[in-house]
Design a protein around this motif. Structure first.
Motif, mmCIF file in Angstrom:
data_model
loop_
_atom_site.group_PDB
_atom_site.id
_atom_site.type_symbol
_atom_site.label_atom_id
_atom_site.label_comp_id
_atom_site.label_asym_id
_atom_site.label_seq_id
_atom_site.Cartn_x
_atom_site.Cartn_y
_atom_site.Cartn_z
ATOM 1 N N PHE A 120 -35.356 49.376 53.399
ATOM 2 C CA PHE A 120 -36.447 49.532 54.371
ATOM 3 C C PHE A 120 -37.750 50.023 53.758
ATOM 4 C CE2 PHE A 120 -34.315 53.780 54.997
ATOM 5 C CZ PHE A 120 -35.396 54.616 54.731
ATOM 6 N N MET A 121 -37.706 50.738 52.621
ATOM 7 C CA MET A 121 -38.951 51.290 52.100
ATOM 8 C C MET A 121 -39.845 50.229 51.482
ATOM 9 S SD MET A 121 -39.519 54.458 52.880
ATOM 10 C CE MET A 121 -41.122 54.232 52.161
ATOM 11 N N ALA A 122 -39.265 49.219 50.840
ATOM 12 C CA ALA A 122 -40.103 48.204 50.193
ATOM 13 C C ALA A 122 -41.021 47.494 51.194
ATOM 14 C CB ALA A 122 -39.236 47.205 49.430
ATOM 15 N N PRO A 123 -40.506 47.004 52.347
ATOM 16 C CA PRO A 123 -41.415 46.377 53.319
ATOM 17 C C PRO A 123 -42.454 47.355 53.863
ATOM 18 C CG PRO A 123 -39.126 45.793 53.798
ATOM 19 C CD PRO A 123 -39.088 46.867 52.761
ATOM 20 N N LEU A 124 -42.056 48.612 54.085
ATOM 21 C CA LEU A 124 -43.020 49.586 54.603
ATOM 22 C C LEU A 124 -44.107 49.874 53.572
ATOM 23 C CD1 LEU A 124 -40.770 52.227 56.452
ATOM 24 C CD2 LEU A 124 -41.864 50.175 57.367
ATOM 25 N N GLU A 125 -43.711 50.021 52.308
ATOM 26 C CA GLU A 125 -44.699 50.284 51.259
ATOM 27 C C GLU A 125 -45.670 49.120 51.110
ATOM 28 O OE1 GLU A 125 -42.104 53.238 48.321
ATOM 29 O OE2 GLU A 125 -42.259 51.100 47.883
ATOM 30 N N ALA A 126 -45.161 47.900 51.188
ATOM 31 C CA ALA A 126 -46.033 46.726 51.053
ATOM 32 C C ALA A 126 -47.079 46.683 52.158
ATOM 33 C CB ALA A 126 -45.196 45.450 51.060
ATOM 34 N N ALA A 127 -46.707 47.191 53.352
ATOM 35 C CA ALA A 127 -47.640 47.185 54.485
ATOM 36 C C ALA A 127 -48.405 48.497 54.614
ATOM 37 C CB ALA A 127 -46.870 46.909 55.782
#
Length: 417
Positions: A120-127
């Motif tokens: 879950f952190m990778a998509p949140l970090e990208a956004a």
């Protein structure tokens, strides 16, 4: 006018055409300033209806909080739209919730539960979306630059539990999940045990979603010994299943084994379900993050639950997940109020937290602040800013403080190999 603002206005125009009853998501509900400030969208996720740990009270608490804050005019004039997502206790579920958060344009993910931090952190970090007050199960929550934990996570609980048991137990057995996350627990428990003794715990990995644990229970009791031995199980929702198997083992007259766990695996709801003062957990040692549920500091949360949860039986105020969600939304509220902006964005929230916004949680935690110098800097958990835990015990069917106040386990976590 921002693209998000334009989308919001178009959605509200459509709702207006359909009828006034649909306007609750458009900054036009009673008590909320009529669209003078942009709405805020947040999401809370947790697993529900799975074979392992379920935390339906966390999204339910978020929804109740949303009703309460909007009934009073929102946060500083901003209506709050609270979304929820079933994380399903899977990496694919966690990733799907994160992608939905990005798609919905959320300003923050708040008070959520997942052990699948990498998903879950990778998509949140990208956004650029901040993750505020996760439950504390995954390493990503304590390493990502966009994560703002409100507790010391499972690392603090397990290290603290070792300190708690080291004061009373001659030998300890640890039953924990046979998972990558579970593999780290023995080291943390032993780091706490060794603060007061030179003992290490017997490590007993177990299947996280087993239907019974007779074999593991037998091994755990044997390795704990009968004189002042302690068996601790940290299996999330399956902890009850383990101790059901444990209490069915044949007893002997000289058996003095005591059971123990940490909040999240054992809590007041479980003690209540299993008989209260006649529960097999009577006398159990438990380590938590926060004051026990009878502490007056929880009064504001109890008032919100009473007035805005509408008898939602998913919400138990003694549940550590519900409590974490409440504290996480307290952080959100105070950060937005301090910003005092017509438009709230993920970047503004994250920047305010990074630059040292200090959050008073009313005694539920120490004051929270996420500057670099406030962080613990432990190798695997660098972003811990709250390394305090509480020692509790089950007495007469209630989880109460074993000793008053908080115990700082920062040095114990930092010294874990």
């Amino acid at each position: 006018m921002t693209g998000r603002r334009m989308t919001s206005l178009l959605a509200c125009a459509t709702a207006a055409a359909a009828g006034a009853s649909l306007l609750t998501g458009c900054g036009m509900i009673p008590g909320v300033s009529g669209g003078s400030r942009e709405p805020i969208t947040v999401m809370t996720w947790a697993p529900d209806n799975t074979r392992a740990t379920n935390m339906p009270g966390m999204p339910a608490m978020a929804q109740a909080w949303g009703r309460w804050i909007n009934a009073g005019g929102g946060i500083d004039g901003h209506e709050v739209r609270v979304l929820s997502c079933n994380e399903e206790n899977s990496s694919s579920g966690a990733s799907a919730c994160a992608r939905r958060a990005v798609r919905e344009g959320v300003d923050a993910v708040v008070g959520s539960y997942s052990q699948h931090g990498r998903s879950f952190m990778a998509p949140l970090e990208a956004a650029g979306i901040p993750y505020i007050g996760g439950y504390g199960l995954s390493e990503a929550e304590f390493s990502s630059h966009l994560s703002y934990p409100v507790n010391g996570g499972q690392a603090a609980l397990i290290a603290g539990h070792g300190m708690q048991l080291g004061e009373s137990c001659s030998r300890v057995s640890l039953v924990r999940p046979d998972t990558v996350a579970g593999d780290k627990l023995p080291t943390l428990l032993n780091s706490g045990l060794q603060r007061s003794s030179h003992r290490t715990a017997a490590d007993i990995p177990a299947v996280e979603d087993a239907g019974e644990y007779t074999e593991k229970a037998t091994e755990a009791r044997r390795k704990a010994g009968r004189k002042k031995g302690c068996v601790t199980a940290v299996l999330g929702e399956r902890t009850q299943t383990f101790f059901d198997s444990f209490r069915r083992l044949p007893e002997s007259d000289d058996d003095e084994v005591r059971i123990s766990s940490v909040l999240g695996s054992v809590g007041q709801p479980l003690v209540d379900r299993t008989g209260g003062s006649r529960s097999p957990f009577e006398g159990a040692y438990v380590t938590g993050w926060y004051p026990d549920a009878s502490d007056p500091a929880w009064s504001p949360m109890l008032k919100v639950i009473k007035e805005h949860a509408f008898e939602d039986n998913r919400i138990d105020p003694a549940d550590a997940g519900v409590q974490t969600t409440w504290i996480a939304y307290t952080v959100l509220k105070k950060v937005v109020e301090n910003l005092d902006k017509d438009e709230i964005t993920p970047l503004r929230i994250a920047r305010a937290l990074d630059q040292g916004a200090e959050i008073d949680t009313g005694g539920l935690t120490p004051p929270l602040r996420w500057r670099y110098e406030d962080m613990l800097g432990a190798t695997d958990f660098p972003r811990i800013v709250n390394s305090e835990v509480t020692f509790q015990v089950v007495r007469q069917g209630r989880l109460v403080a074993q000793k008053p106040g908080f115990v700082d386990v920062g040095e114990t976590v930092r010294s874990a190999p």
